[in-house]
Design an enzyme around this catalytic site. Structure first.
Site, PDB file in Angstrom:
ATOM      1  CG  ASP A   1      -2.040   0.962   1.138  1.00 30.91           C
ATOM      2  OD1 ASP A   1      -2.337   1.425   0.013  1.00 30.91           O
ATOM      3  OD2 ASP A   1      -2.644   1.271   2.176  1.00 30.91           O
TER       4      ASP A   1
ATOM      5  CG  ASN B   1      -7.445  -2.262  -6.327  1.00 29.87           C
ATOM      6  OD1 ASN B   1      -6.479  -2.978  -6.059  1.00 29.87           O
ATOM      7  ND2 ASN B   1      -7.851  -1.309  -5.482  1.00 29.87           N
TER       8      ASN B   1
HETATM    9  C1  FPP Z   1      -2.115   0.085  -3.328  1.00 29.82           C
HETATM   10  O1  FPP Z   1      -1.621   1.416  -3.286  1.00 29.82           O
HETATM   11  C2  FPP Z   1      -1.476  -0.629  -4.449  1.00 29.82           C
HETATM   12  C3  FPP Z   1      -2.149  -1.144  -5.515  1.00 29.82           C
HETATM   13  C4  FPP Z   1      -3.612  -1.028  -5.659  1.00 29.82           C
HETATM   14  C5  FPP Z   1      -1.439  -1.798  -6.629  1.00 29.82           C
HETATM   15  C6  FPP Z   1      -0.178  -2.526  -6.305  1.00 29.82           C
HETATM   16  C7  FPP Z   1       0.611  -2.686  -7.555  1.00 29.82           C
HETATM   17  C8  FPP Z   1       1.965  -2.692  -7.645  1.00 29.82           C
HETATM   18  C9  FPP Z   1       2.812  -2.660  -6.468  1.00 29.82           C
HETATM   19  C10 FPP Z   1       2.688  -2.699  -8.961  1.00 29.82           C
HETATM   20  C11 FPP Z   1       2.304  -3.730  -9.947  1.00 29.82           C
HETATM   21  C12 FPP Z   1       2.310  -5.115  -9.429  1.00 29.82           C
HETATM   22  C13 FPP Z   1       3.155  -6.098  -9.826  1.00 29.82           C
HETATM   23  C14 FPP Z   1       3.022  -7.442  -9.245  1.00 29.82           C
HETATM   24  C15 FPP Z   1       4.214  -5.889 -10.827  1.00 29.82           C
HETATM   25  P1  FPP Z   1      -2.638   2.621  -3.440  1.00 29.82           P
HETATM   26  O2  FPP Z   1      -2.700   2.990  -4.873  1.00 29.82           O
HETATM   27  O3  FPP Z   1      -3.966   2.281  -2.839  1.00 29.82           O
HETATM   28  O4  FPP Z   1      -1.919   3.730  -2.614  1.00 29.82           O
HETATM   29  P2  FPP Z   1      -2.616   4.893  -1.759  1.00 29.82           P
HETATM   30  O5  FPP Z   1      -3.312   4.229  -0.600  1.00 29.82           O
HETATM   31  O6  FPP Z   1      -1.454   5.722  -1.313  1.00 29.82           O
HETATM   32  O7  FPP Z   1      -3.550   5.626  -2.680  1.00 29.82           O
END
Ligand code: FPP
Length: 261
Positions: free
Chosen positions: A33, A81
């Site tokens: 996250d 998501n």
């Molecule tokens: C949550 O952060 C993260 C995600 C919804 C996506 C995770 C994806 C990756 C780490 C990269 C791609 C994956 C792979 C396996 C190559 P958020 O966007 O909710 O962050 P925030 O809470 O700060 O808005």
């Protein structure tokens, strides 16, 4: 005289961070996250945070493999998501495809078995194709199981398991009295993996966010303030050290646990 490249002293690479000797969790899961916040605090679009997050994925997969972790499960994309803005979903799918293509060699070379869990049939066809391809190519590897939770939701997983159990009961393949914890576990996506020892969540949020609810009944949870794009090997090892400092009682008393040891 200016130094020529031939006699220049090559810079000494920084020492590779190492996990101090000790117990290694068999199965670690991570809620990755903070990508969005990482980008927003830099005045950058959210997808840039995901791109830097993909770099952390590469680092942590290698670190986990080298540390001897048997199973690493990463929450890469939840069912919920899909509701994010189209552009963000598209970028995430591109990053995923890029990861599956570019990491193929590393995954195979390191004996990693890769699998996707979740409603993966909802992924764009080219991502699903690449996922299935790498799953089958790596199927016989026995180094570490890397599970990517993609279009995953734990409540959805539990509902699915209930449906399958009900179908098997209706078809006479299962009698209700035979339904035990072990049987229910067989209907989950993580069946066959070691019990989940450690769940790490980055970015300081204190939630499970619909991730591995059944599997985390006795899991140690470690939350770090570090945002996922900044999460690196030393921080990963600190989380494992925190896990090591915990006493796992599984409902027993401290005295009982001590006498078992
Ligand atoms: C949550 O952060 C993260 C995600 C919804 C996506 C995770 C994806 C990756 C780490 C990269 C791609 C994956 C792979 C396996 C190559 P958020 O966007 O909710 O962050 P925030 O809470 O700060 O808005």
């Amino acid at each position: 005289m200016a130094e020529s490249p031939a006699n220049a002293v090559s810079p000494v690479p920084p020492p590779k961070p190492r996990l101090p000797p000790g117990r290694v969790p068999r199965h670690i899961a991570i809620i990755m996250d903070g990508n969005g916040r990482w980008a927003e605090t830099r005045g950058r679009p959210r997808y840039e945070g995901h791109a830097y997050g993909a770099r952390s994925v590469r680092k942590i997969v290698t670190a986990a493999r080298e540390a001897g972790v048997e199973a690493l499960t990463l929450y890469a994309f939840s069912v919920q998501n899909w509701e994010r803005p189209d552009v963000e979903v598209e970028r995430l799918m591109e990053l995923l495809l890029d990861y599956l293509v570019s990491e193929r060699e590393t995954i195979l070379k390191n004996g990693i078995r890769l699998q996707g869990i979740g409603q993966v049939e909802r992924l764009p066809p080219k991502v699903l194709r690449q996922l299935r391809f790498l799953e089958s190519e790596s199927a016989d590897n026995n180094g570490m199981v890397l599970t990517l939770a993609l279009s995953y939701g734990s409540r959805e997983e539990i509902v699915d398991a209930c449906r399958s159990i009900a179908r098997d009961v209706a078809a006479g393949r299962l009698v209700p009295e035979d339904i035990t914890e072990a049987v229910v576990d067989r209907y989950t996506f993580t069946h066959g993996l070691p019990a989940l020892d450690l769940l790490i969540r980055t970015s300081g949020e204190l939630r499970l966010s619909n991730f591995l609810l059944w599997q985390s009944a006795y899991t140690e949870i470690v939350v770090t303030e570090v945002l996922w794009p900044d999460f690196d090997e030393p921080e990963f090892f600190r989380c494992i050290e925190t896990f090591r400092s915990r006493e796992r009682r599984f409902g027993k008393t401290s005295g009982q646990v001590a006498s078992e040891v």
